[in-house]
Design an enzyme around this catalytic site. Structure first.
Site, PDB file in Angstrom:
ATOM      1  N   HIS A  57       0.889  -1.190   0.440  1.00  0.00           N
ATOM      2  CA  HIS A  57      -0.537  -0.203   0.471  1.00  0.00           C
ATOM      3  C   HIS A  57       0.892   1.628  -0.004  1.00  0.00           C
ATOM      4  O   HIS A  57       1.295   1.287   1.017  1.00  0.00           O
ATOM      5  CB  HIS A  57      -1.198   0.086   1.105  1.00  0.00           C
ATOM      6  CG  HIS A  57      -1.991  -1.073   1.567  1.00  0.00           C
ATOM      7  ND1 HIS A  57      -3.167  -1.084   0.602  1.00  0.00           N
ATOM      8  CD2 HIS A  57      -1.779  -2.378   1.653  1.00  0.00           C
ATOM      9  CE1 HIS A  57      -3.334  -2.124   1.189  1.00  0.00           C
ATOM     10  NE2 HIS A  57      -2.769  -2.681   1.345  1.00  0.00           N
ATOM     11  N   HIS A 173      -9.042  -9.817   0.114  1.00  0.00           N
ATOM     12  CA  HIS A 173      -8.800  -9.879   1.824  1.00  0.00           C
ATOM     13  C   HIS A 173      -9.920 -10.028   2.567  1.00  0.00           C
ATOM     14  O   HIS A 173     -11.128 -10.059   2.506  1.00  0.00           O
ATOM     15  CB  HIS A 173      -9.184  -8.463   2.447  1.00  0.00           C
ATOM     16  CG  HIS A 173      -8.385  -7.857   3.735  1.00  0.00           C
ATOM     17  ND1 HIS A 173      -7.759  -7.507   4.175  1.00  0.00           N
ATOM     18  CD2 HIS A 173      -9.349  -8.928   4.690  1.00  0.00           C
ATOM     19  CE1 HIS A 173      -7.843  -7.582   5.580  1.00  0.00           C
ATOM     20  NE2 HIS A 173      -9.340  -8.188   5.677  1.00  0.00           N
ATOM     21  N   HIS A 219      -2.450 -12.176   3.596  1.00  0.00           N
ATOM     22  CA  HIS A 219      -2.118 -12.579   4.057  1.00  0.00           C
ATOM     23  C   HIS A 219      -2.989 -13.387   5.592  1.00  0.00           C
ATOM     24  O   HIS A 219      -3.819 -13.414   5.908  1.00  0.00           O
ATOM     25  CB  HIS A 219      -2.888 -11.215   5.198  1.00  0.00           C
ATOM     26  CG  HIS A 219      -3.966  -9.969   4.341  1.00  0.00           C
ATOM     27  ND1 HIS A 219      -5.135 -10.291   4.882  1.00  0.00           N
ATOM     28  CD2 HIS A 219      -4.283  -8.745   3.939  1.00  0.00           C
ATOM     29  CE1 HIS A 219      -6.196  -9.938   4.417  1.00  0.00           C
ATOM     30  NE2 HIS A 219      -5.482  -8.761   3.483  1.00  0.00           N
ATOM     31  N   ASP A 285       2.154  -7.015   2.521  1.00  0.00           N
ATOM     32  CA  ASP A 285       0.819  -5.963   3.035  1.00  0.00           C
ATOM     33  C   ASP A 285       1.874  -5.267   3.530  1.00  0.00           C
ATOM     34  O   ASP A 285       1.106  -4.156   4.708  1.00  0.00           O
ATOM     35  CB  ASP A 285       0.280  -6.510   4.095  1.00  0.00           C
ATOM     36  CG  ASP A 285      -1.601  -6.605   4.395  1.00  0.00           C
ATOM     37  OD1 ASP A 285      -1.368  -5.332   3.202  1.00  0.00           O
ATOM     38  OD2 ASP A 285      -2.060  -6.465   4.974  1.00  0.00           O
TER      39      ASP A 285
END
Ligand code: DOR
Ligand code: ZN
Ligand code: ZN
Length: 419
Positions: A57, A173, A219, A285
């Site tokens: 990100h 996610h 994740h 992440d």
């Protein structure tokens, strides 16, 4: 030959002294002895394919006080990563052609590493309109930074169908928002209570029931899910923080992340499953928030931890401690992400782009958040062992030498024609 790199080369399943010959940015020969105009003699040091991080990100646009492509990609380079895939939960979100094109324009010429941009949308026609420029579709089944929720089976299925038609990778996610509570939480234990493992299990089970083969689970925090994913034909991504940290880490708000850090037993089970080869990919992440933001009261402090610079180096130290097999690390962090997203990198082999990283296994350092390159200025791995790359080469150009930047911002969009 433009450049020859000599050292202990990682050749798929073994280390072997040899030379990599590079021409026009590509690997053109891998041989015991090669001559070239320019040489890098890495001696006993290990030459690996550079890593690819399928999940970062970089906060541009809208939150550039936390990070932007320049600082984020510089951090990536120092962590041995030469390709990143950036997530769409920016301000504005990357959820339509206009914002995708704006973001591509903003990023062009600013990145030190190659990049791809994820998009998010629950409208099939928008997905189609963006498909040529985007690296993949991101679906958020649980709420997290930015509110881009899509947790309806029918809508998810519609998007999966469209993405399959367009041959677009999908990353999810997977936390079922219906099972996430929003009670006040004052510590990591409370945050875990709000976002129990059931939320993750349930989201994954729903995806399986939808027949979501080929989808990538971001994740993953539980070893059991790695097995479920294999059986269901899904790929998985694991993040360092779920392998190295748990609710007992004492990090308070700095350890607040979604999905949350779990109990110590769950963490060790995940780590051991990953070291025995059960995860498809490693993804950091990387979710930078500033020190000030992370020092706010636990309940209001934002979720996310930085990691793009430390992931591979932490795992190289784990290799040295004999916890992580080098073969698994390179498969998860270099080879598998490149294959998954169709990029000719991740292996030291003729025809591949010449993205390499040189590591000296004797140079174990201790992580100091203040010395890293992310704009956020801290690390959840403070004081932990890491082996950072000394030299990083991207498309045959030396970008990092002696751990210092020496290249230019040559990062390209993986969707552009050069590949
Ligand atoms: O903790 C998180 N932070 N999890 C996410 O899924 C998003 C990320 C962010 O963007 O801050
Ligand atoms: Zn996420
Ligand atoms: Zn994320």
């Amino acid at each position: 030959m433009d450049l020859v790199v000599e050292g202990r080369l990682f050749l798929g399943d073994r280390l072997e002294q040899g030379c990599v010959g590079i021409e026009d940015g590509r690997i053109v020969a891998v041989k015991k002895v090669l001559r070239g105009e320019r040489r890098i003699d890495a001696g006993y040091r290990i030459v690996l394919p550079a890593a690819m991080d399928p999940h970062v990100h970089f906060r541009q646009p809208g939150m550039t006080h936390k990070e932007d492509f320049e600082s984020g990609s510089l951090a990536a380079l120092h962590g041995g990563v030469t390709t990143v895939l950036d997530m769409p939960n920016t301000i504005p979100p990357t959820d339509r052609s206009a914002s995708l094109k704006d973001k591509l324009r903003m990023v062009r010429g600013r990145s030190f590493v190659d990049y791809g941009l994820f998009i998010t949308t629950d409208l099939p026609r928008r997905l189609e309109a963006m498909s040529k420029l985007a690296a993949g579709l991101k679906i958020f089944m649980g709420s997290t930074t930015g509110s881009l929720l899509n947790n309806e089976d029918r809508s998810i299925q519609r998007m999966l169908k469209k993405a399959a038609e367009l041959s677009m990778p999908v990353s999810v996610h997977a936390e079922d928002d219906m099972l996430i509570q929003h009670e006040e939480a004052n510590d990591l234990k409370g945050h875990l209570r709000n976002r129990p493992a059931e939320a993750e299990f349930n989201a994954v089970q729903r995806l399986i029931a939808m027949g979501a083969r080929g989808v990538n689970l971001c994740h993953v925090t539980r070893a059991e899910i790695l097995d479920m994913a294999v059986r269901a034909g899904m790929s998985t991504e694991v993040a360092c923080h779920h392998m190295m940290l748990d609710i007992g880490c004492g990090l308070a708000g700095r350890g607040k992340v979604n999905p949350p850090l779990r109990q110590p037993a769950a963490r060790t089970a995940l780590y051991s499953a990953v070291t025995s080869g059960k995860a498809t990919m490693m993804g950091s992440d990387h979710a930078p928030h500033t020190i000030e933001e992370k020092a706010e009261e636990f309940d209001i402090c934002p979720s996310g931890v930085p990691g793009v610079e430390t992931s591979f180096p932490l795992m190289m130290a784990a290799v040295k401690r004999n916890e992580m097999p080098l073969t698994e690390l390179v498969r998860m962090a270099c080879d598998a992400p490149a294959r998954r997203f169709g990029i000719p990198k991740g292996r030291i082999e003729e025809g591949m782009l010449a993205d390499l990283a040189v590591y000296d296994p004797r140079e174990v350092t201790v992580i100091d958040g203040g010395e890293l390159h992310s704009r956020c200025g801290w690390s959840p791995y403070e004081g932990m062992e890491a082996i950072f790359p000394q030299t990083v080469i991207m498309a045959g150009e030396i970008q990092l030498k002696g751990g210092e930047l020496c290249g230019e911002r040559k990062g390209r969009n993986i969707k552009d024609a050069w590949i």
